[in-house]
Design an enzyme around this catalytic site. Sequence first.
Site, PDB file in Angstrom:
ATOM      1  N   ASP A 166      -2.291  -5.131   0.490  1.00  0.00           N
ATOM      2  CA  ASP A 166      -2.882  -6.256   0.812  1.00  0.00           C
ATOM      3  C   ASP A 166      -3.314  -6.238   2.274  1.00  0.00           C
ATOM      4  O   ASP A 166      -3.546  -4.857   2.797  1.00  0.00           O
ATOM      5  CB  ASP A 166      -1.988  -7.692   0.913  1.00  0.00           C
ATOM      6  CG  ASP A 166      -0.702  -7.271   1.660  1.00  0.00           C
ATOM      7  OD1 ASP A 166      -0.698  -6.465   2.480  1.00  0.00           O
ATOM      8  OD2 ASP A 166       0.640  -7.873   0.944  1.00  0.00           O
ATOM      9  N   HIS A 514      -2.204  -0.154  -6.693  1.00  0.00           N
ATOM     10  CA  HIS A 514      -2.398  -1.507  -6.441  1.00  0.00           C
ATOM     11  C   HIS A 514      -2.726  -1.644  -4.974  1.00  0.00           C
ATOM     12  O   HIS A 514      -2.017  -1.508  -4.090  1.00  0.00           O
ATOM     13  CB  HIS A 514      -0.927  -2.208  -6.584  1.00  0.00           C
ATOM     14  CG  HIS A 514      -0.801  -3.608  -6.219  1.00  0.00           C
ATOM     15  ND1 HIS A 514      -1.253  -4.568  -7.280  1.00  0.00           N
ATOM     16  CD2 HIS A 514      -0.837  -4.044  -5.171  1.00  0.00           C
ATOM     17  CE1 HIS A 514      -0.915  -5.886  -6.726  1.00  0.00           C
ATOM     18  NE2 HIS A 514      -0.821  -5.617  -5.510  1.00  0.00           N
ATOM     19  N   ASP A 561       0.773   3.664 -14.865  1.00  0.00           N
ATOM     20  CA  ASP A 561      -0.448   3.788 -13.871  1.00  0.00           C
ATOM     21  C   ASP A 561      -0.970   2.427 -14.143  1.00  0.00           C
ATOM     22  O   ASP A 561      -2.204   2.588 -14.449  1.00  0.00           O
ATOM     23  CB  ASP A 561      -1.011   4.992 -14.045  1.00  0.00           C
ATOM     24  CG  ASP A 561      -1.985   5.053 -12.755  1.00  0.00           C
ATOM     25  OD1 ASP A 561      -2.032   4.200 -11.671  1.00  0.00           O
ATOM     26  OD2 ASP A 561      -2.799   6.299 -12.823  1.00  0.00           O
ATOM     27  N   GLU A 570       2.190   0.229  -6.013  1.00  0.00           N
ATOM     28  CA  GLU A 570       1.763  -0.285  -4.587  1.00  0.00           C
ATOM     29  C   GLU A 570       2.362   0.702  -3.487  1.00  0.00           C
ATOM     30  O   GLU A 570       3.648   0.873  -3.598  1.00  0.00           O
ATOM     31  CB  GLU A 570       2.137  -1.643  -4.341  1.00  0.00           C
ATOM     32  CG  GLU A 570       1.727  -2.237  -2.942  1.00  0.00           C
ATOM     33  CD  GLU A 570       2.016  -3.723  -2.726  1.00  0.00           C
ATOM     34  OE1 GLU A 570       1.134  -4.161  -2.026  1.00  0.00           O
ATOM     35  OE2 GLU A 570       2.913  -4.059  -3.402  1.00  0.00           O
TER      36      GLU A 570
END
Length: 620
Positions: A166, A514, A561, A570
Amino acid sequence: MYGRDPWGGPLEINAADSMTDDDRSRNLQDLDRATPSRPLDETQQSWLLGPKVLKKKKYVDLGCILVSRKIFLWTLGTIVVTALLSGFITLIVKTLPHHHHKEPPPDNYTIALRTALKFFNAQQSGKLPKNIYNVSWRHDSCLQDGKGDPGQCYKDLVGGYYDAGDSIKFNFPMSYAMTMLSWSVIEYSAKYQAAGELEHVKELIKWGTDYFLKTFNSSADNIYVMVEQVGSGVSGRGSELHNDHYCWMRPEDIHYKRTVSQCYSSCSDLAAEMAAALASASIVFKDNRLYSKNLVHGAKTLYRFATTSRNRYSQNGKESSKFYNSSMFEDELLWGGAWLYYATGNVTYLERVTSHHMAEKAGAFGNSPYYGVFSWDNKLPGAQLLLTRMRLFLSPGYPYEDMLSEFHNQTGRVMCSYLPYYKKFNRTNGGLIQLNHGAPQPLQYVANAAFLAALFSDYLEAADTPGWYCGPNFYTTEFLRNFSRSQIDYILGKNPRKMSYVVGYGQRYPKQVHHRGASIPKNMKETCTGGFKWKKSKKNNPNAINGAMVAGPDKHDGFHDIRTNYNYTEPTLAGNAGLVAALVALSGEKAVGGIDKNTMFSAVPPLVMATPPPPAPWTP
């Protein structure tokens, strides 16, 4: 007439030769009278005299000086002989076949180290520096951080690092990551230099510490507030406002106002961890005296704040508790105090961190299932090893020896728990230690343990100690390095799936990480929710986030994956910092050297050993 030969036999003598000496004298006088009386000219003299012998000169006139003829001839001969010999040698060398001695290729750990550092460049926030380490698909982002809310204490919060997939800047794990990078540089600067990455890693550390100095009043001696987080990840009811988890978009395209979370009191863990980051970095940048001094001042201010109103920064249901919930704060006080002692040499910090009370509060005498699990939340194993270093190399004696000896023994117990013989921690069939007891995202804990084991091994070798005891059993330092290598090798691809969990290393690695920035094409500007089609896409990421260590496999060595499952794919700052530290500890040849024993103590003055108190009077 015959005479007698004295050697035997007759000797015939001619009578004509028997003139007397007087007769010979008269004849010579007659000859002298016949000699002309006039002087001879030069031509006539030359008939009678032989050639004139010239006396050789003993010196050679060189114009400005006179030199001994012998020395001149000897020097000239030496020069001629040397020139001939040099020419002969040169001729031989040129005619012989040339063998170019190339440097040996870098080992796998060095290659992986260079790759892993690139992840930090991909996570940089703010106005990016223009250097060779830039990531092609990253650009300036979030240049308004801290500037949109008039109620905020700090107006410029541009910079720092995004935490994971993020765009949130969590100061707690970010501080831990910078501390780990600094620790690895202090110990292994020669290895970083040999890998050609020393300046790179120092730039990464400074990018973080420059940002930290913006998150509190770093010029003040006392503070009452500090920033703990920039951005928000609130989800569920009431989270329809745009934020970093509600949206799936590149940080370069963020247009919404990013919230700033501040801590006004009870920030002991956050403040102490950030103090550790600044203090450790001050040692890294000790040659830049002004900057190092500013870092030390900031670290002191933060640690003072950490000890005034003690509590966890994530208490009372704050948003940080949903992502990086701190379980306690005393371990950060121990950790931060140890770093401040090394950065300042002030024995007040040493007295604090070697007190039995603080060690007990930090859990040093406990035996929980997570004892020895070093992480962004649990700094105790790192602090124990950091203080063991002092005992091994400085031996400060009384009154610090008792507690330092305890830390040394506790570190030994932690290392014993990593060995497969004692089964405190399970292992997967592929050999991966389960430090988080089978929970998801195991690799960050594994990398940290690998670093501690390799570093403790180097400490022992530098102290001329061949190993350590686990109960009655003695183990050499090679057991520690074998453990460390086995775990890092697993991460790099020596596992049942034959897959590297570091993007860009090896032939096979995760392709659907991610990560918002990596999953959206760099020339594609998406809206807040429009980017979710890229999150859900089955295609590989268009941008490779090289160096990212993903969360890792499950307890059965399984891995999916899949971009949508962050428990597998992540990466995080904290995880990659531990990986970098472990890789540099294992990298390079023995010739490069082990740890740097002295840089850590550059600010520590010689300790004057105190006199222990006299024993109690003996009574019968």
